[in-house]
Design a protein around this motif. Structure first.
Motif, PDB file in Angstrom:
ATOM      1  N   UNK A  28      50.998  48.952  44.651  1.00  0.00           N
ATOM      2  CA  UNK A  28      49.881  48.507  44.337  1.00  0.00           C
ATOM      3  C   UNK A  28      49.790  47.047  43.850  1.00  0.00           C
ATOM      4  N   UNK A  29      50.982  46.532  43.764  1.00  0.00           N
ATOM      5  CA  UNK A  29      51.082  45.281  43.379  1.00  0.00           C
ATOM      6  C   UNK A  29      50.726  44.185  44.466  1.00  0.00           C
ATOM      7  N   UNK A  30      50.718  44.595  45.757  1.00  0.00           N
ATOM      8  CA  UNK A  30      50.209  43.617  46.880  1.00  0.00           C
ATOM      9  C   UNK A  30      48.776  43.418  46.845  1.00  0.00           C
ATOM     10  N   UNK A  31      47.958  44.661  46.933  1.00  0.00           N
ATOM     11  CA  UNK A  31      46.698  44.583  46.971  1.00  0.00           C
ATOM     12  C   UNK A  31      46.195  43.647  45.498  1.00  0.00           C
ATOM     13  N   UNK A  32      46.958  43.780  44.504  1.00  0.00           N
ATOM     14  CA  UNK A  32      46.628  43.159  43.267  1.00  0.00           C
ATOM     15  C   UNK A  32      46.668  41.543  43.259  1.00  0.00           C
ATOM     16  N   UNK A  33      47.765  41.275  44.289  1.00  0.00           N
ATOM     17  CA  UNK A  33      47.970  40.002  44.510  1.00  0.00           C
ATOM     18  C   UNK A  33      46.805  39.274  45.414  1.00  0.00           C
ATOM     19  N   UNK A  34      46.129  39.821  46.347  1.00  0.00           N
ATOM     20  CA  UNK A  34      45.141  39.569  47.170  1.00  0.00           C
ATOM     21  C   UNK A  34      44.014  39.355  46.370  1.00  0.00           C
ATOM     22  N   UNK A  35      43.614  40.448  45.620  1.00  0.00           N
ATOM     23  CA  UNK A  35      42.437  40.433  44.923  1.00  0.00           C
ATOM     24  C   UNK A  35      42.291  39.306  43.662  1.00  0.00           C
ATOM     25  N   UNK A  36      43.604  39.105  43.048  1.00  0.00           N
ATOM     26  CA  UNK A  36      43.775  38.196  42.080  1.00  0.00           C
ATOM     27  C   UNK A  36      43.343  36.539  42.589  1.00  0.00           C
ATOM     28  N   UNK A  37      44.182  36.645  43.841  1.00  0.00           N
ATOM     29  CA  UNK A  37      44.011  34.994  44.515  1.00  0.00           C
ATOM     30  C   UNK A  37      42.452  34.932  44.898  1.00  0.00           C
ATOM     31  N   UNK A  38      41.921  36.137  45.621  1.00  0.00           N
ATOM     32  CA  UNK A  38      40.551  36.156  45.841  1.00  0.00           C
ATOM     33  C   UNK A  38      39.541  35.646  44.509  1.00  0.00           C
ATOM     34  N   UNK A  39      39.964  36.234  43.386  1.00  0.00           N
ATOM     35  CA  UNK A  39      39.033  35.909  42.346  1.00  0.00           C
ATOM     36  C   UNK A  39      39.028  34.336  41.897  1.00  0.00           C
ATOM     37  N   UNK A  40      40.491  33.913  41.946  1.00  0.00           N
ATOM     38  CA  UNK A  40      40.821  32.489  41.810  1.00  0.00           C
ATOM     39  C   UNK A  40      40.280  31.552  42.606  1.00  0.00           C
ATOM     40  N   UNK A  41      40.024  32.047  43.854  1.00  0.00           N
ATOM     41  CA  UNK A  41      39.575  30.842  44.925  1.00  0.00           C
ATOM     42  C   UNK A  41      38.175  30.905  44.639  1.00  0.00           C
ATOM     43  N   UNK A  42      37.476  32.015  44.678  1.00  0.00           N
ATOM     44  CA  UNK A  42      36.121  32.378  44.387  1.00  0.00           C
ATOM     45  C   UNK A  42      35.447  31.508  43.197  1.00  0.00           C
ATOM     46  N   UNK A  43      36.299  31.517  42.102  1.00  0.00           N
ATOM     47  CA  UNK A  43      35.998  31.100  40.801  1.00  0.00           C
ATOM     48  C   UNK A  43      36.197  29.491  40.881  1.00  0.00           C
ATOM     49  N   UNK A  44      36.884  28.995  41.488  1.00  0.00           N
ATOM     50  CA  UNK A  44      37.225  27.546  41.807  1.00  0.00           C
ATOM     51  C   UNK A  44      35.911  27.123  42.941  1.00  0.00           C
ATOM     52  N   UNK A  45      35.618  27.953  43.911  1.00  0.00           N
ATOM     53  CA  UNK A  45      34.218  27.531  44.314  1.00  0.00           C
ATOM     54  C   UNK A  45      33.081  27.517  43.806  1.00  0.00           C
ATOM     55  N   UNK A  46      32.902  28.591  42.684  1.00  0.00           N
ATOM     56  CA  UNK A  46      31.889  28.477  41.836  1.00  0.00           C
ATOM     57  C   UNK A  46      31.851  27.138  41.078  1.00  0.00           C
ATOM     58  N   UNK A  47      32.981  26.618  40.749  1.00  0.00           N
ATOM     59  CA  UNK A  47      33.146  25.545  39.863  1.00  0.00           C
ATOM     60  C   UNK A  47      33.158  24.056  40.515  1.00  0.00           C
ATOM     61  N   UNK A  48      32.870  24.218  41.867  1.00  0.00           N
ATOM     62  CA  UNK A  48      32.587  23.180  42.633  1.00  0.00           C
ATOM     63  C   UNK A  48      33.594  22.674  43.663  1.00  0.00           C
ATOM     64  N   UNK A  49      34.757  23.201  43.820  1.00  0.00           N
ATOM     65  CA  UNK A  49      35.742  23.091  44.807  1.00  0.00           C
ATOM     66  C   UNK A  49      34.955  23.500  46.082  1.00  0.00           C
TER      67      UNK A  49
END
Length: 177
Positions: free
Chosen positions: A1-22
């Motif tokens: 379960x660690x690998x899908x968690x890495x994928x989903x966490x990274x996705x959340x970080x990148x989408x948050x960055x996008x929402x913040x204007x990146x």
């Protein structure tokens, strides 16, 4: 379960960055491509980790996953690690994203027999009990679906209010007096 968690966490970080204007991460597909790249960097690390590393899978664990019919299992492990690194690089570059995604989808499909062998033969990873076959298969489907999705963006349709003959007719623009 660690690998899908890495994928989903990274996705959340990148989408948050996008929402913040990146602007680089202004969409789900590009964020998912980068998240998959992060996941691949994480998993590729296991291919090169020495057997003394016990907190995560290491090269010895991955070599044990290779079915016995496949020759040179150590070389296969190192080779797939290199392919994962190349795929990660390819996903973050728009010009190579589609080719990388196609190659990664094939790689994930070709690596599934090792996952099946490990699940059916009780191969431990980092001292953890083997994960059952169905979750392993579902993970592979998730990864193949993700790289396929990021490689073929949805077709964009022109906005209904976009300038053109129909818009001009509706507003009366372009009429001769």
């Amino acid at each position: 379960m660690l690998i899908p968690l890495v994928l989903l966490t990274a996705l959340a970080v990148f989408r948050t960055a996008g929402a913040l204007g990146v602007r680089r991460f202004d969409g789900w597909r590009v964020s998912a491509a980068h998240a998959m790249a992060v996941m691949l960097l994480f998993t590729a690390g296991a291919h090169f980790a020495p057997p003394s590393v016990t907190v995560m899978p290491n090269s010895a664990d991955l070599t044990a996953m290779v079915p016995p019919q496949i020759p040179f299992p150590e070389l296969v492990v190192y080779g797939t690690g290199v392919l994962e690194l190349a795929g990660a690089a390819g996903l973050v570059l728009p010009a190579t994203r589609r080719a990388a995604a196609v190659c990664l989808a094939l790689l994930f499909a070709l690596m599934f027999p090792a996952n099946a062998y490990a699940a059916l033969n009780g191969v431990e990873l980092a001292g953890d009990a083997p994960s059952p076959l169905v979750p392993r298969a579902l993970e592979q489907v998730l990864y193949i679906a993700t790289v396929t999705w990021v490689a073929w963006p949805a077709r964009t349709r022109p906005h209904p209010a976009a300038p053109g003959r129909d818009a001009d007719r509706a507003t009366g623009a372009g009429r001769r007096s």
